[in-house]
Design a protein around this motif. Structure first.
Motif, mmCIF file in Angstrom:
data_model
loop_
_atom_site.group_PDB
_atom_site.id
_atom_site.type_symbol
_atom_site.label_atom_id
_atom_site.label_comp_id
_atom_site.label_asym_id
_atom_site.label_seq_id
_atom_site.Cartn_x
_atom_site.Cartn_y
_atom_site.Cartn_z
ATOM 1 N N ALA A 1 0.840 -1.205 0.000
ATOM 2 C CA ALA A 1 0.000 0.000 0.000
ATOM 3 C C ALA A 1 0.876 1.256 0.000
ATOM 4 N N GLU A 2 1.890 1.258 0.827
ATOM 5 C CA GLU A 2 2.686 2.469 0.957
ATOM 6 C C GLU A 2 3.679 2.642 -0.193
ATOM 7 N N GLU A 3 4.339 1.558 -0.592
ATOM 8 C CA GLU A 3 5.362 1.676 -1.640
ATOM 9 C C GLU A 3 4.760 1.736 -3.039
ATOM 10 N N ALA A 4 3.832 0.849 -3.346
ATOM 11 C CA ALA A 4 3.309 0.778 -4.704
ATOM 12 C C ALA A 4 2.144 1.748 -4.898
ATOM 13 N N MET A 5 1.199 1.751 -3.954
ATOM 14 C CA MET A 5 0.013 2.598 -4.101
ATOM 15 C C MET A 5 0.236 4.014 -3.589
ATOM 16 N N ALA A 6 1.357 4.256 -2.916
ATOM 17 C CA ALA A 6 1.627 5.564 -2.304
ATOM 18 C C ALA A 6 0.504 5.947 -1.336
ATOM 19 N N MET A 7 -0.051 4.934 -0.678
ATOM 20 C CA MET A 7 -1.208 5.134 0.199
ATOM 21 C C MET A 7 -0.826 4.757 1.629
ATOM 22 N N PRO A 8 -0.664 5.738 2.521
ATOM 23 C CA PRO A 8 -0.319 5.404 3.899
ATOM 24 C C PRO A 8 -1.477 4.666 4.562
ATOM 25 N N VAL A 9 -1.148 3.712 5.406
ATOM 26 C CA VAL A 9 -2.188 2.934 6.083
ATOM 27 C C VAL A 9 -1.864 2.796 7.560
ATOM 28 N N LEU A 10 -2.913 2.614 8.344
ATOM 29 C CA LEU A 10 -2.767 2.256 9.754
ATOM 30 C C LEU A 10 -2.936 0.753 9.877
ATOM 31 N N ARG A 11 -2.045 0.112 10.639
ATOM 32 C CA ARG A 11 -2.179 -1.316 10.881
ATOM 33 C C ARG A 11 -2.773 -1.537 12.262
ATOM 34 N N GLY A 12 -3.655 -2.480 12.358
ATOM 35 C CA GLY A 12 -4.217 -2.745 13.674
ATOM 36 C C GLY A 12 -5.051 -3.998 13.677
ATOM 37 N N GLU A 13 -5.724 -4.210 14.805
ATOM 38 C CA GLU A 13 -6.562 -5.401 14.942
ATOM 39 C C GLU A 13 -8.018 -4.975 14.996
ATOM 40 N N LYS A 14 -8.882 -5.774 14.385
ATOM 41 C CA LYS A 14 -10.307 -5.516 14.432
ATOM 42 C C LYS A 14 -10.861 -5.926 15.798
ATOM 43 N N THR A 15 -11.919 -5.247 16.211
ATOM 44 C CA THR A 15 -12.629 -5.725 17.396
ATOM 45 C C THR A 15 -13.518 -6.902 16.980
ATOM 46 N N ALA A 16 -14.073 -7.589 17.979
ATOM 47 C CA ALA A 16 -14.892 -8.777 17.695
ATOM 48 C C ALA A 16 -16.022 -8.465 16.722
ATOM 49 N N ALA A 17 -16.577 -7.263 16.819
ATOM 50 C CA ALA A 17 -17.725 -6.903 15.979
ATOM 51 C C ALA A 17 -17.367 -6.868 14.497
ATOM 52 N N GLU A 18 -16.121 -6.600 14.201
ATOM 53 C CA GLU A 18 -15.706 -6.427 12.802
ATOM 54 C C GLU A 18 -14.824 -7.564 12.308
ATOM 55 N N ARG A 19 -14.699 -8.601 13.128
ATOM 56 C CA ARG A 19 -13.818 -9.706 12.798
ATOM 57 C C ARG A 19 -14.378 -10.565 11.670
ATOM 58 N N PHE A 20 -13.486 -11.224 10.937
ATOM 59 C CA PHE A 20 -13.891 -12.161 9.886
ATOM 60 C C PHE A 20 -14.657 -13.336 10.515
ATOM 61 N N ALA B 1 3.383 11.490 0.362
ATOM 62 C CA ALA B 1 3.522 12.526 1.389
ATOM 63 C C ALA B 1 2.225 13.329 1.521
ATOM 64 N N GLN B 2 1.609 13.659 0.393
ATOM 65 C CA GLN B 2 0.341 14.396 0.425
ATOM 66 C C GLN B 2 -0.738 13.609 1.161
ATOM 67 N N ALA B 3 -0.815 12.326 0.843
ATOM 68 C CA ALA B 3 -1.851 11.496 1.466
ATOM 69 C C ALA B 3 -1.593 11.351 2.967
ATOM 70 N N LEU B 4 -0.323 11.266 3.337
ATOM 71 C CA LEU B 4 0.008 11.152 4.757
ATOM 72 C C LEU B 4 -0.328 12.456 5.491
ATOM 73 N N ALA B 5 0.009 13.577 4.860
ATOM 74 C CA ALA B 5 -0.303 14.871 5.476
ATOM 75 C C ALA B 5 -1.814 15.011 5.652
ATOM 76 N N PHE B 6 -2.567 14.573 4.641
ATOM 77 C CA PHE B 6 -4.022 14.637 4.717
ATOM 78 C C PHE B 6 -4.539 13.796 5.881
ATOM 79 N N ARG B 7 -4.011 12.597 6.008
ATOM 80 C CA ARG B 7 -4.479 11.735 7.091
ATOM 81 C C ARG B 7 -4.134 12.333 8.447
ATOM 82 N N ARG B 8 -2.913 12.860 8.565
ATOM 83 C CA ARG B 8 -2.531 13.448 9.849
ATOM 84 C C ARG B 8 -3.403 14.643 10.192
ATOM 85 N N GLU B 9 -3.691 15.441 9.176
ATOM 86 C CA GLU B 9 -4.530 16.618 9.397
ATOM 87 C C GLU B 9 -5.924 16.235 9.876
#
Lengths: 502, 502
Positions: free
Chosen positions: B200-219, B416-424
């Protein structure tokens, strides 16, 4: 031959060819039947054969100006019905989706609910749904030609299935093109058949005959079907690819009209062409031997395996280190427009077992490195197209040159062997007696060239009696093509190729 | 801005984001709805984005030791039922195949016949059918791990569909791995999430947050679901990939046991992980602007277009000849592990129309060659991440060096633009009042970081009231992750990321 003089595959080809085919697939771990009626599972080694075929075909499609796209898996029943011959051809063997949910009934059993207004058919082929989209995309001659290919799965339920050759679901590519004129569409139909021919001969090392199908064997809805046909080692023919000239039939069915350069509303002309995972089956049957799979180097997942041979533990470090070094040195070696695919197999297995596992998987070259080899600075190279015990010592420094050359030799040798086999088992016949005798045999006897002037019914009657069908009317530049007197009707007619077919 | 000061896409993002999204797709000719309920047609430009994603992901999967294989499209109903949560999660939206033929009734209408003994479900995901095969393949710990990926189509009928983001049929990859220990399976689950993050970050230039889903959103059927989440320009979150730790649930359901090194019969541990054509939608939404599609160079079907500008007919030959020469000279230029993909566009179109067509298609670099440029030995280069009218003159001799460098600059700038947007648009909240105010807005306000100690029911209640869901509990090394006092419960709890989601 295996050391015991037994072959690695039991039974052999001559003992029981269909069972041999199953056992080759099993020994190479290519695929297996799934619990889902008629569907197979393609295992990693088998799938990588398909991936290599895809990559090669895809490059050829793009070089001839085609682009990939993706259309829906489902086709509304009414779309399939638009072309009468087409629905007739596919209605008997299609997967019908009728519901959109599962819900528990009073006994708690899940049953289909949410019935669809109109049943959907899992695509057996996509002419009708793609035709519908093309009718929306095309207004004027400026929108033509459309040259699109799709890589997809399709479903045609079959009574009897065989791995790769005939399965309910299979993977394929289907090209669908649209043109302003008959001539352009015909040229496209021929162009793509040539792409298939080149692919079969260059990449698969499988010689093919190009020709046209008779009406009895034509694609449902086509005006003409061209095909490439190959001869398997049991002397049965296999259709390896087809290219259809659809005339204006599907354009009429889907109302694909365009404003011509002269300002007239005209129906477009279309083609479609396809090859499938069936090609993997053909490749297995054309080249493999009684020791298992034999792969043409161009499509082999691995070109070579490097096998350290360690008779005494105190030699292990030195041999394995040199093997790893060789692997790294050879990593970038160019071969066939890409790189040499070489794997160092350092699994903890007996040497014989390890070596035979790669024989059965069809890897073109096996490179052994033992203590004596290490001393002499050579590896012992065995070719998959030769006796498994035959070895040639090649010095380390020559490997980067010799391995690609050997691979090309193997590629050419496999092609030449298959061509010689086909020539040996192709016979020119002149009389009815010769024909009846040829196809009177229990086993498939090979291909017969014979002028044919009969009707579709007469063709079917012969098929019923002899199990031989007309594989194609070969193009005029094919070996044995031409005209002659049909012994069945006395008419002057084009030579046809008869054979028993997969 | 277009010359008229109007933007090429109407409406703009701020005027109507969902409609802007549709229009970007239309203007770039990426995809469209098909007449088949919920299914889309992916057109060539859109499909080549997916092909480029596939190639990049596939390389990463293989580098981490995975192989591709192919399993059946159909899953017997009884297999889906083996895992209770799993069938519960998918029964409401599945395509059910009930018949195997169409036959004419007395009125000549084709109706489904050949009812199947057991209905088949078009795979919504393949844990159960692959689990069945794995149970046959695994006997001992020596058969583990199994590291397999499948590229396939799947079907989950949805009420409301949106191109790429939510369609009944979609294309995806699903990894399915099997391990001897819990630790190994957990490590694999994390490893593949990192692969997705890097992609996502290298090819799509799309910053992402990594995390775990809660039980409600689990597969459905997983013990833990990890995800990568990205923020779109309308400040809604989009789940871009998931990696599931399935524990022994599916091994139990499919009876996948093995003999351990210690000679005990044990249940295996499994994982699954997937990304889909949804990523194409994410890429569109993260980078595109009011003039249409903006593509990260690493995934762009074309990196650059070369546009001859011919104001007077007597200049045509010279300009077009030099353009063709430049194209040939630049053909082998290395970029990002491959080659520069440059097309000479010599279509007979007005210059402005031609230029804007490539703006709307998102090509990273446009190279104009007019009479003045030819005289000076330069091309006028426009970057897709800048104002469309901005141009820089680059001498012919410098192009082979400068173009790859410019592409990397664009790639990094988009990220960088997408990351700045997310941080903002990511806010750390502390109180219930802040939370209610933040998500009280009509428009999605962005992401909120907030310690969460509530129950699954409380989570659902909040979602109902505010349309905000917990996107994930971010991993500890993510920005803003940590512990704090949950303002809803007063408990010490991990920080959660809340947002409205696609």
């Amino acid at each position: 031959m295996a050391p015991s003089q037994k072959t690695a595959i039991q039974p052999t080809r001559t003992e029981n060819y269909p069972e041999w085919y199953q056992q080759v697939i099993k020994a190479a771990d290519l695929a297996e039947h799934s619990p889902v009626r008629g569907c197979m599972v393609i295992k990693p080694w088998g799938y990588s054969l398909w991936e290599n075929m895809q990559a090669d075909l895809d490059r050829r499609f793009k070089e001839t100006g085609h682009e990939n796209a993706y259309f829906p898996l489902f086709i509304p029943k009414s779309y399939l019905e638009r072309e009468a011959e087409h629905i007739e051809g596919f209605a008997k063997e299609c997967a019908v989706v009728t519901h959109s949910r599962l819900e528990a009934n009073e006994e708690g059993e899940l049953i289909p609910t949410g019935e669809l207004d109109e049943p959907l058919i899992v695509r057996p082929t996509s002419e009708t749904i793609i035709g519908e989209m093309y009718s929306r995309w095309v207004q004027s001659y400026r929108d033509l030609p459309i040259l699109i290919n799709q890589w997809a799965n399709v479903v045609r339920w079959e009574m009897r299935t065989r791995l790769f050759l005939r399965t309910a679901e299979f993977l394929w590519q289907e090209g669908h093109t649209l043109h302003a004129t008959r001539e352009e569409a015909l040229a496209e139909t021929r162009r793509m058949l040539e792409v298939y021919r080149d692919f079969a001969e260059e990449a698969m090392a499988m010689p093919v005959l190009r020709g046209e199908k008779t009406a009895a064997e034509r694609f449902p809805g086509a005006d003409a079907t061209y095909c490439i046909e190959a001869l398997m080692q049991d002397r049965k023919a296999l259709q390896a690819g087809t290219s259809h000239f659809l005339g204006q039939n599907f354009a009429r069915a889907s109302d694909i009209t365009f404003l011509s350069r002269e300002g007239r509303e005209e129906l477009a002309w279309s083609t479609s062409w396809g090859t499938s995972t069936r090609l993997v089956g053909a490749m297995i049957m054309v080249h493999s031997d009684d020791n298992g799979l034999v792969l043409p180097p161009r499509l082999a997942p691995l070109h070579a395996v490097l096998l350290p041979v360690v008779p005494k533990e105190d030699q292990r470090v030195a041999i394995e280190a040199r093997a790893a070094q060789l692997r790294d040195e050879l990593a970038g070696t160019p071969y066939a427009g890409g790189r040499l695919r070489l794997r160092l197999d350092d699994r903890d297995l007996r040497g014989g077992e390890k070596n035979w596992s790669w024989v059965k998987k069809g890897v073109p070259l096996r490179l052994e490195l033992g203590p004596r080899d290490l001393e002499r600075g050579v590896v012992a190279v065995s070719r998959r197209d030769r006796d498994p015990r035959e070895k040639e010592s090649i010095p380390f420094a020559e490997l980067a040159d010799r391995l690609p050359a050997l691979l090309e030799e193997i590629q050419e040798n496999l092609r030449a062997q298959a061509l010689a086999f086909r020539r040996e088992h192709t016979h020119t016949l002149r009389t009815r007696e010769e024909f009846e005798e040829f196809f009177g045999a229990e086993e498939a006897p090979g291909l017969a060239l014979l002028p044919w002037g009969g009707t579709e019914e007469e063709e079917r009657a012969i098929a019923q009696r002899t199990k031989a069908t007309i594989r194609c009317i070969p193009f005029e530049d094919e070996e044995g093509a031409g005209w002659g007197t049909c012994p069945f009707t006395g008419r002057e007619a084009r030579v046809a190729v008869f054979g028993r077919a997969y």
